[in-house]
Design a protein around this motif. Structure first.
Motif: not given
Length: 229
Positions: A169-190
Motif C-alpha cells: 500500500l505504501l512506498p516505505i522501506p520494509k525495515a522502517n514499516l516493521e519498526w513503526v508497526l512494532e511501536q504502534l502495537h506496543g503503544d496500543y498494548q501499553s
C-alpha cells in the motif's frame, strides 16, 4: 467522477501577483493566451480568475503559466488529488505514466477514478516523481480508509502479518514499516494494560482507551513514520 475532472485548485492571489510583477495588464495576458496558445480569453475573464470568481481549465492554467513565465505549480493552491499533484509539477499524463512505468491509458483511468492500483515499484516511482510525502501519497491515491483498517488490525492482533499488505500500500522501506508497526502495537498494548484494574469496571475503561487509540492511530502512524524515514 466529474469532480476529478473539475478545475485544479487555482491560486488567484498568486496569479495577480505574478502578472503585476511583470508589469502586465489583464489585456496583455489575454493577448498572450491568444497569440501564443490560440486560446480566446477575454480580459474580463482573466480578472475573474484573479478575483477567485472562476477558475481556469487545465489547458488555460498551463497556458497562463506560460504567459506569466512561471511553473503551473505556482498558480495552484495546495494539491490534493493525483491530477493536482501532477499539474503542480507541470507534467502531462503521458509523461508521468512513462516515468512510473505505466501505459498512459492505465494511469489516466486511475487518475480519473481517484483509485491508485499500481504495484510497489510504480508506487515508489509515483511518490518520487511527484515528490509526495507518505501522507500526501495516501490521500492522493485514495488509500486512507484502507490504511486505517489495516493499522487497526495490526495493533489489535499480530502486527507481523500486516507488514506485507501495508508494504504493497505504501512506498516505505520494509525495515522502517516493521519498526513503526512494532511501536504502534506496543503503544496500543501499553494503553490497554495501563487501563486495566482489578475491579469489575476495568474492562469498560480499557475498551474506551482502545477505541480512543484506534481513532488516532493514523495520526500516530504518520508521526512514527516520519521518525523512521
Amino acid at each position: 467522477m466529474c469532480g476529478v475532472h473539475s478545475s485544479p485548485p487555482f491560486n488567484a492571489p498568486a496569479a495577480r501577483r505574478l502578472r503585476a510583477a511583470l508589469g502586465m495588464a489583464p489585456g496583455h495576458v489575454a493577448y498572450g493566451l491568444r497569440a501564443q496558445y490560440g486560446l480566446v480569453v477575454a480580459p474580463e475573464t482573466v480578472m475573474a480568475w484573479e478575483r477567485g470568481e472562476i477558475s481556469p481549465s487545465s489547458v488555460e492554467l498551463t497556458a497562463l503559466a506560460g504567459v506569466l513565465w512561471c511553473a503551473p505549480g505556482e498558480l495552484l493552491a495546495e494539491p490534493v488529488t493525483l491530477r493536482e499533484h501532477r499539474m503542480s509539477r507541470g507534467l502531462a499524463a503521458d509523461e508521468l505514466a512513462r516515468r512510473i512505468g505505466l501505459e498512459t491509458s492505465s494511469y489516466q483511468k486511475m487518475e480519473d477514478t481517484g483509485r491508485w492500483r499500481g504495484n510497489e515499484r510504480q508506487s515508489a516511482a509515483l511518490a518520487s516523481v511527484l515528490g509526495l510525502t507518505l501522507a500526501q501519497f495516501v490521500t492522493a491515491t485514495g488509500k486512507h480508509d484502507e490504511l486505517a483498517e489495516l493499522l487497526r488490525s495490526a495493533v489489535t492482533t499480530r502486527w507481523q502479518a500486516y507488514v506485507k499488505p501495508l508494504g504493497k500500500l505504501l512506498p516505505i522501506p520494509k525495515a522502517n514499516l516493521e519498526w513503526v508497526l512494532e511501536q504502534l502495537h506496543g503503544d496500543y498494548q501499553s494503553r490497554m494494560v495501563a487501563t486495566l484494574s482489578w475491579g469489575g469496571g476495568g474492562q469498560a475503561g480499557s475498551g474506551d482507551a482502545g477505541r480512543e487509540f484506534l481513532l488516532e492511530i493514523v495520526d500516530r502512524f504518520w508521526e512514527l513514520a516520519g521518525g523512521a524515514s
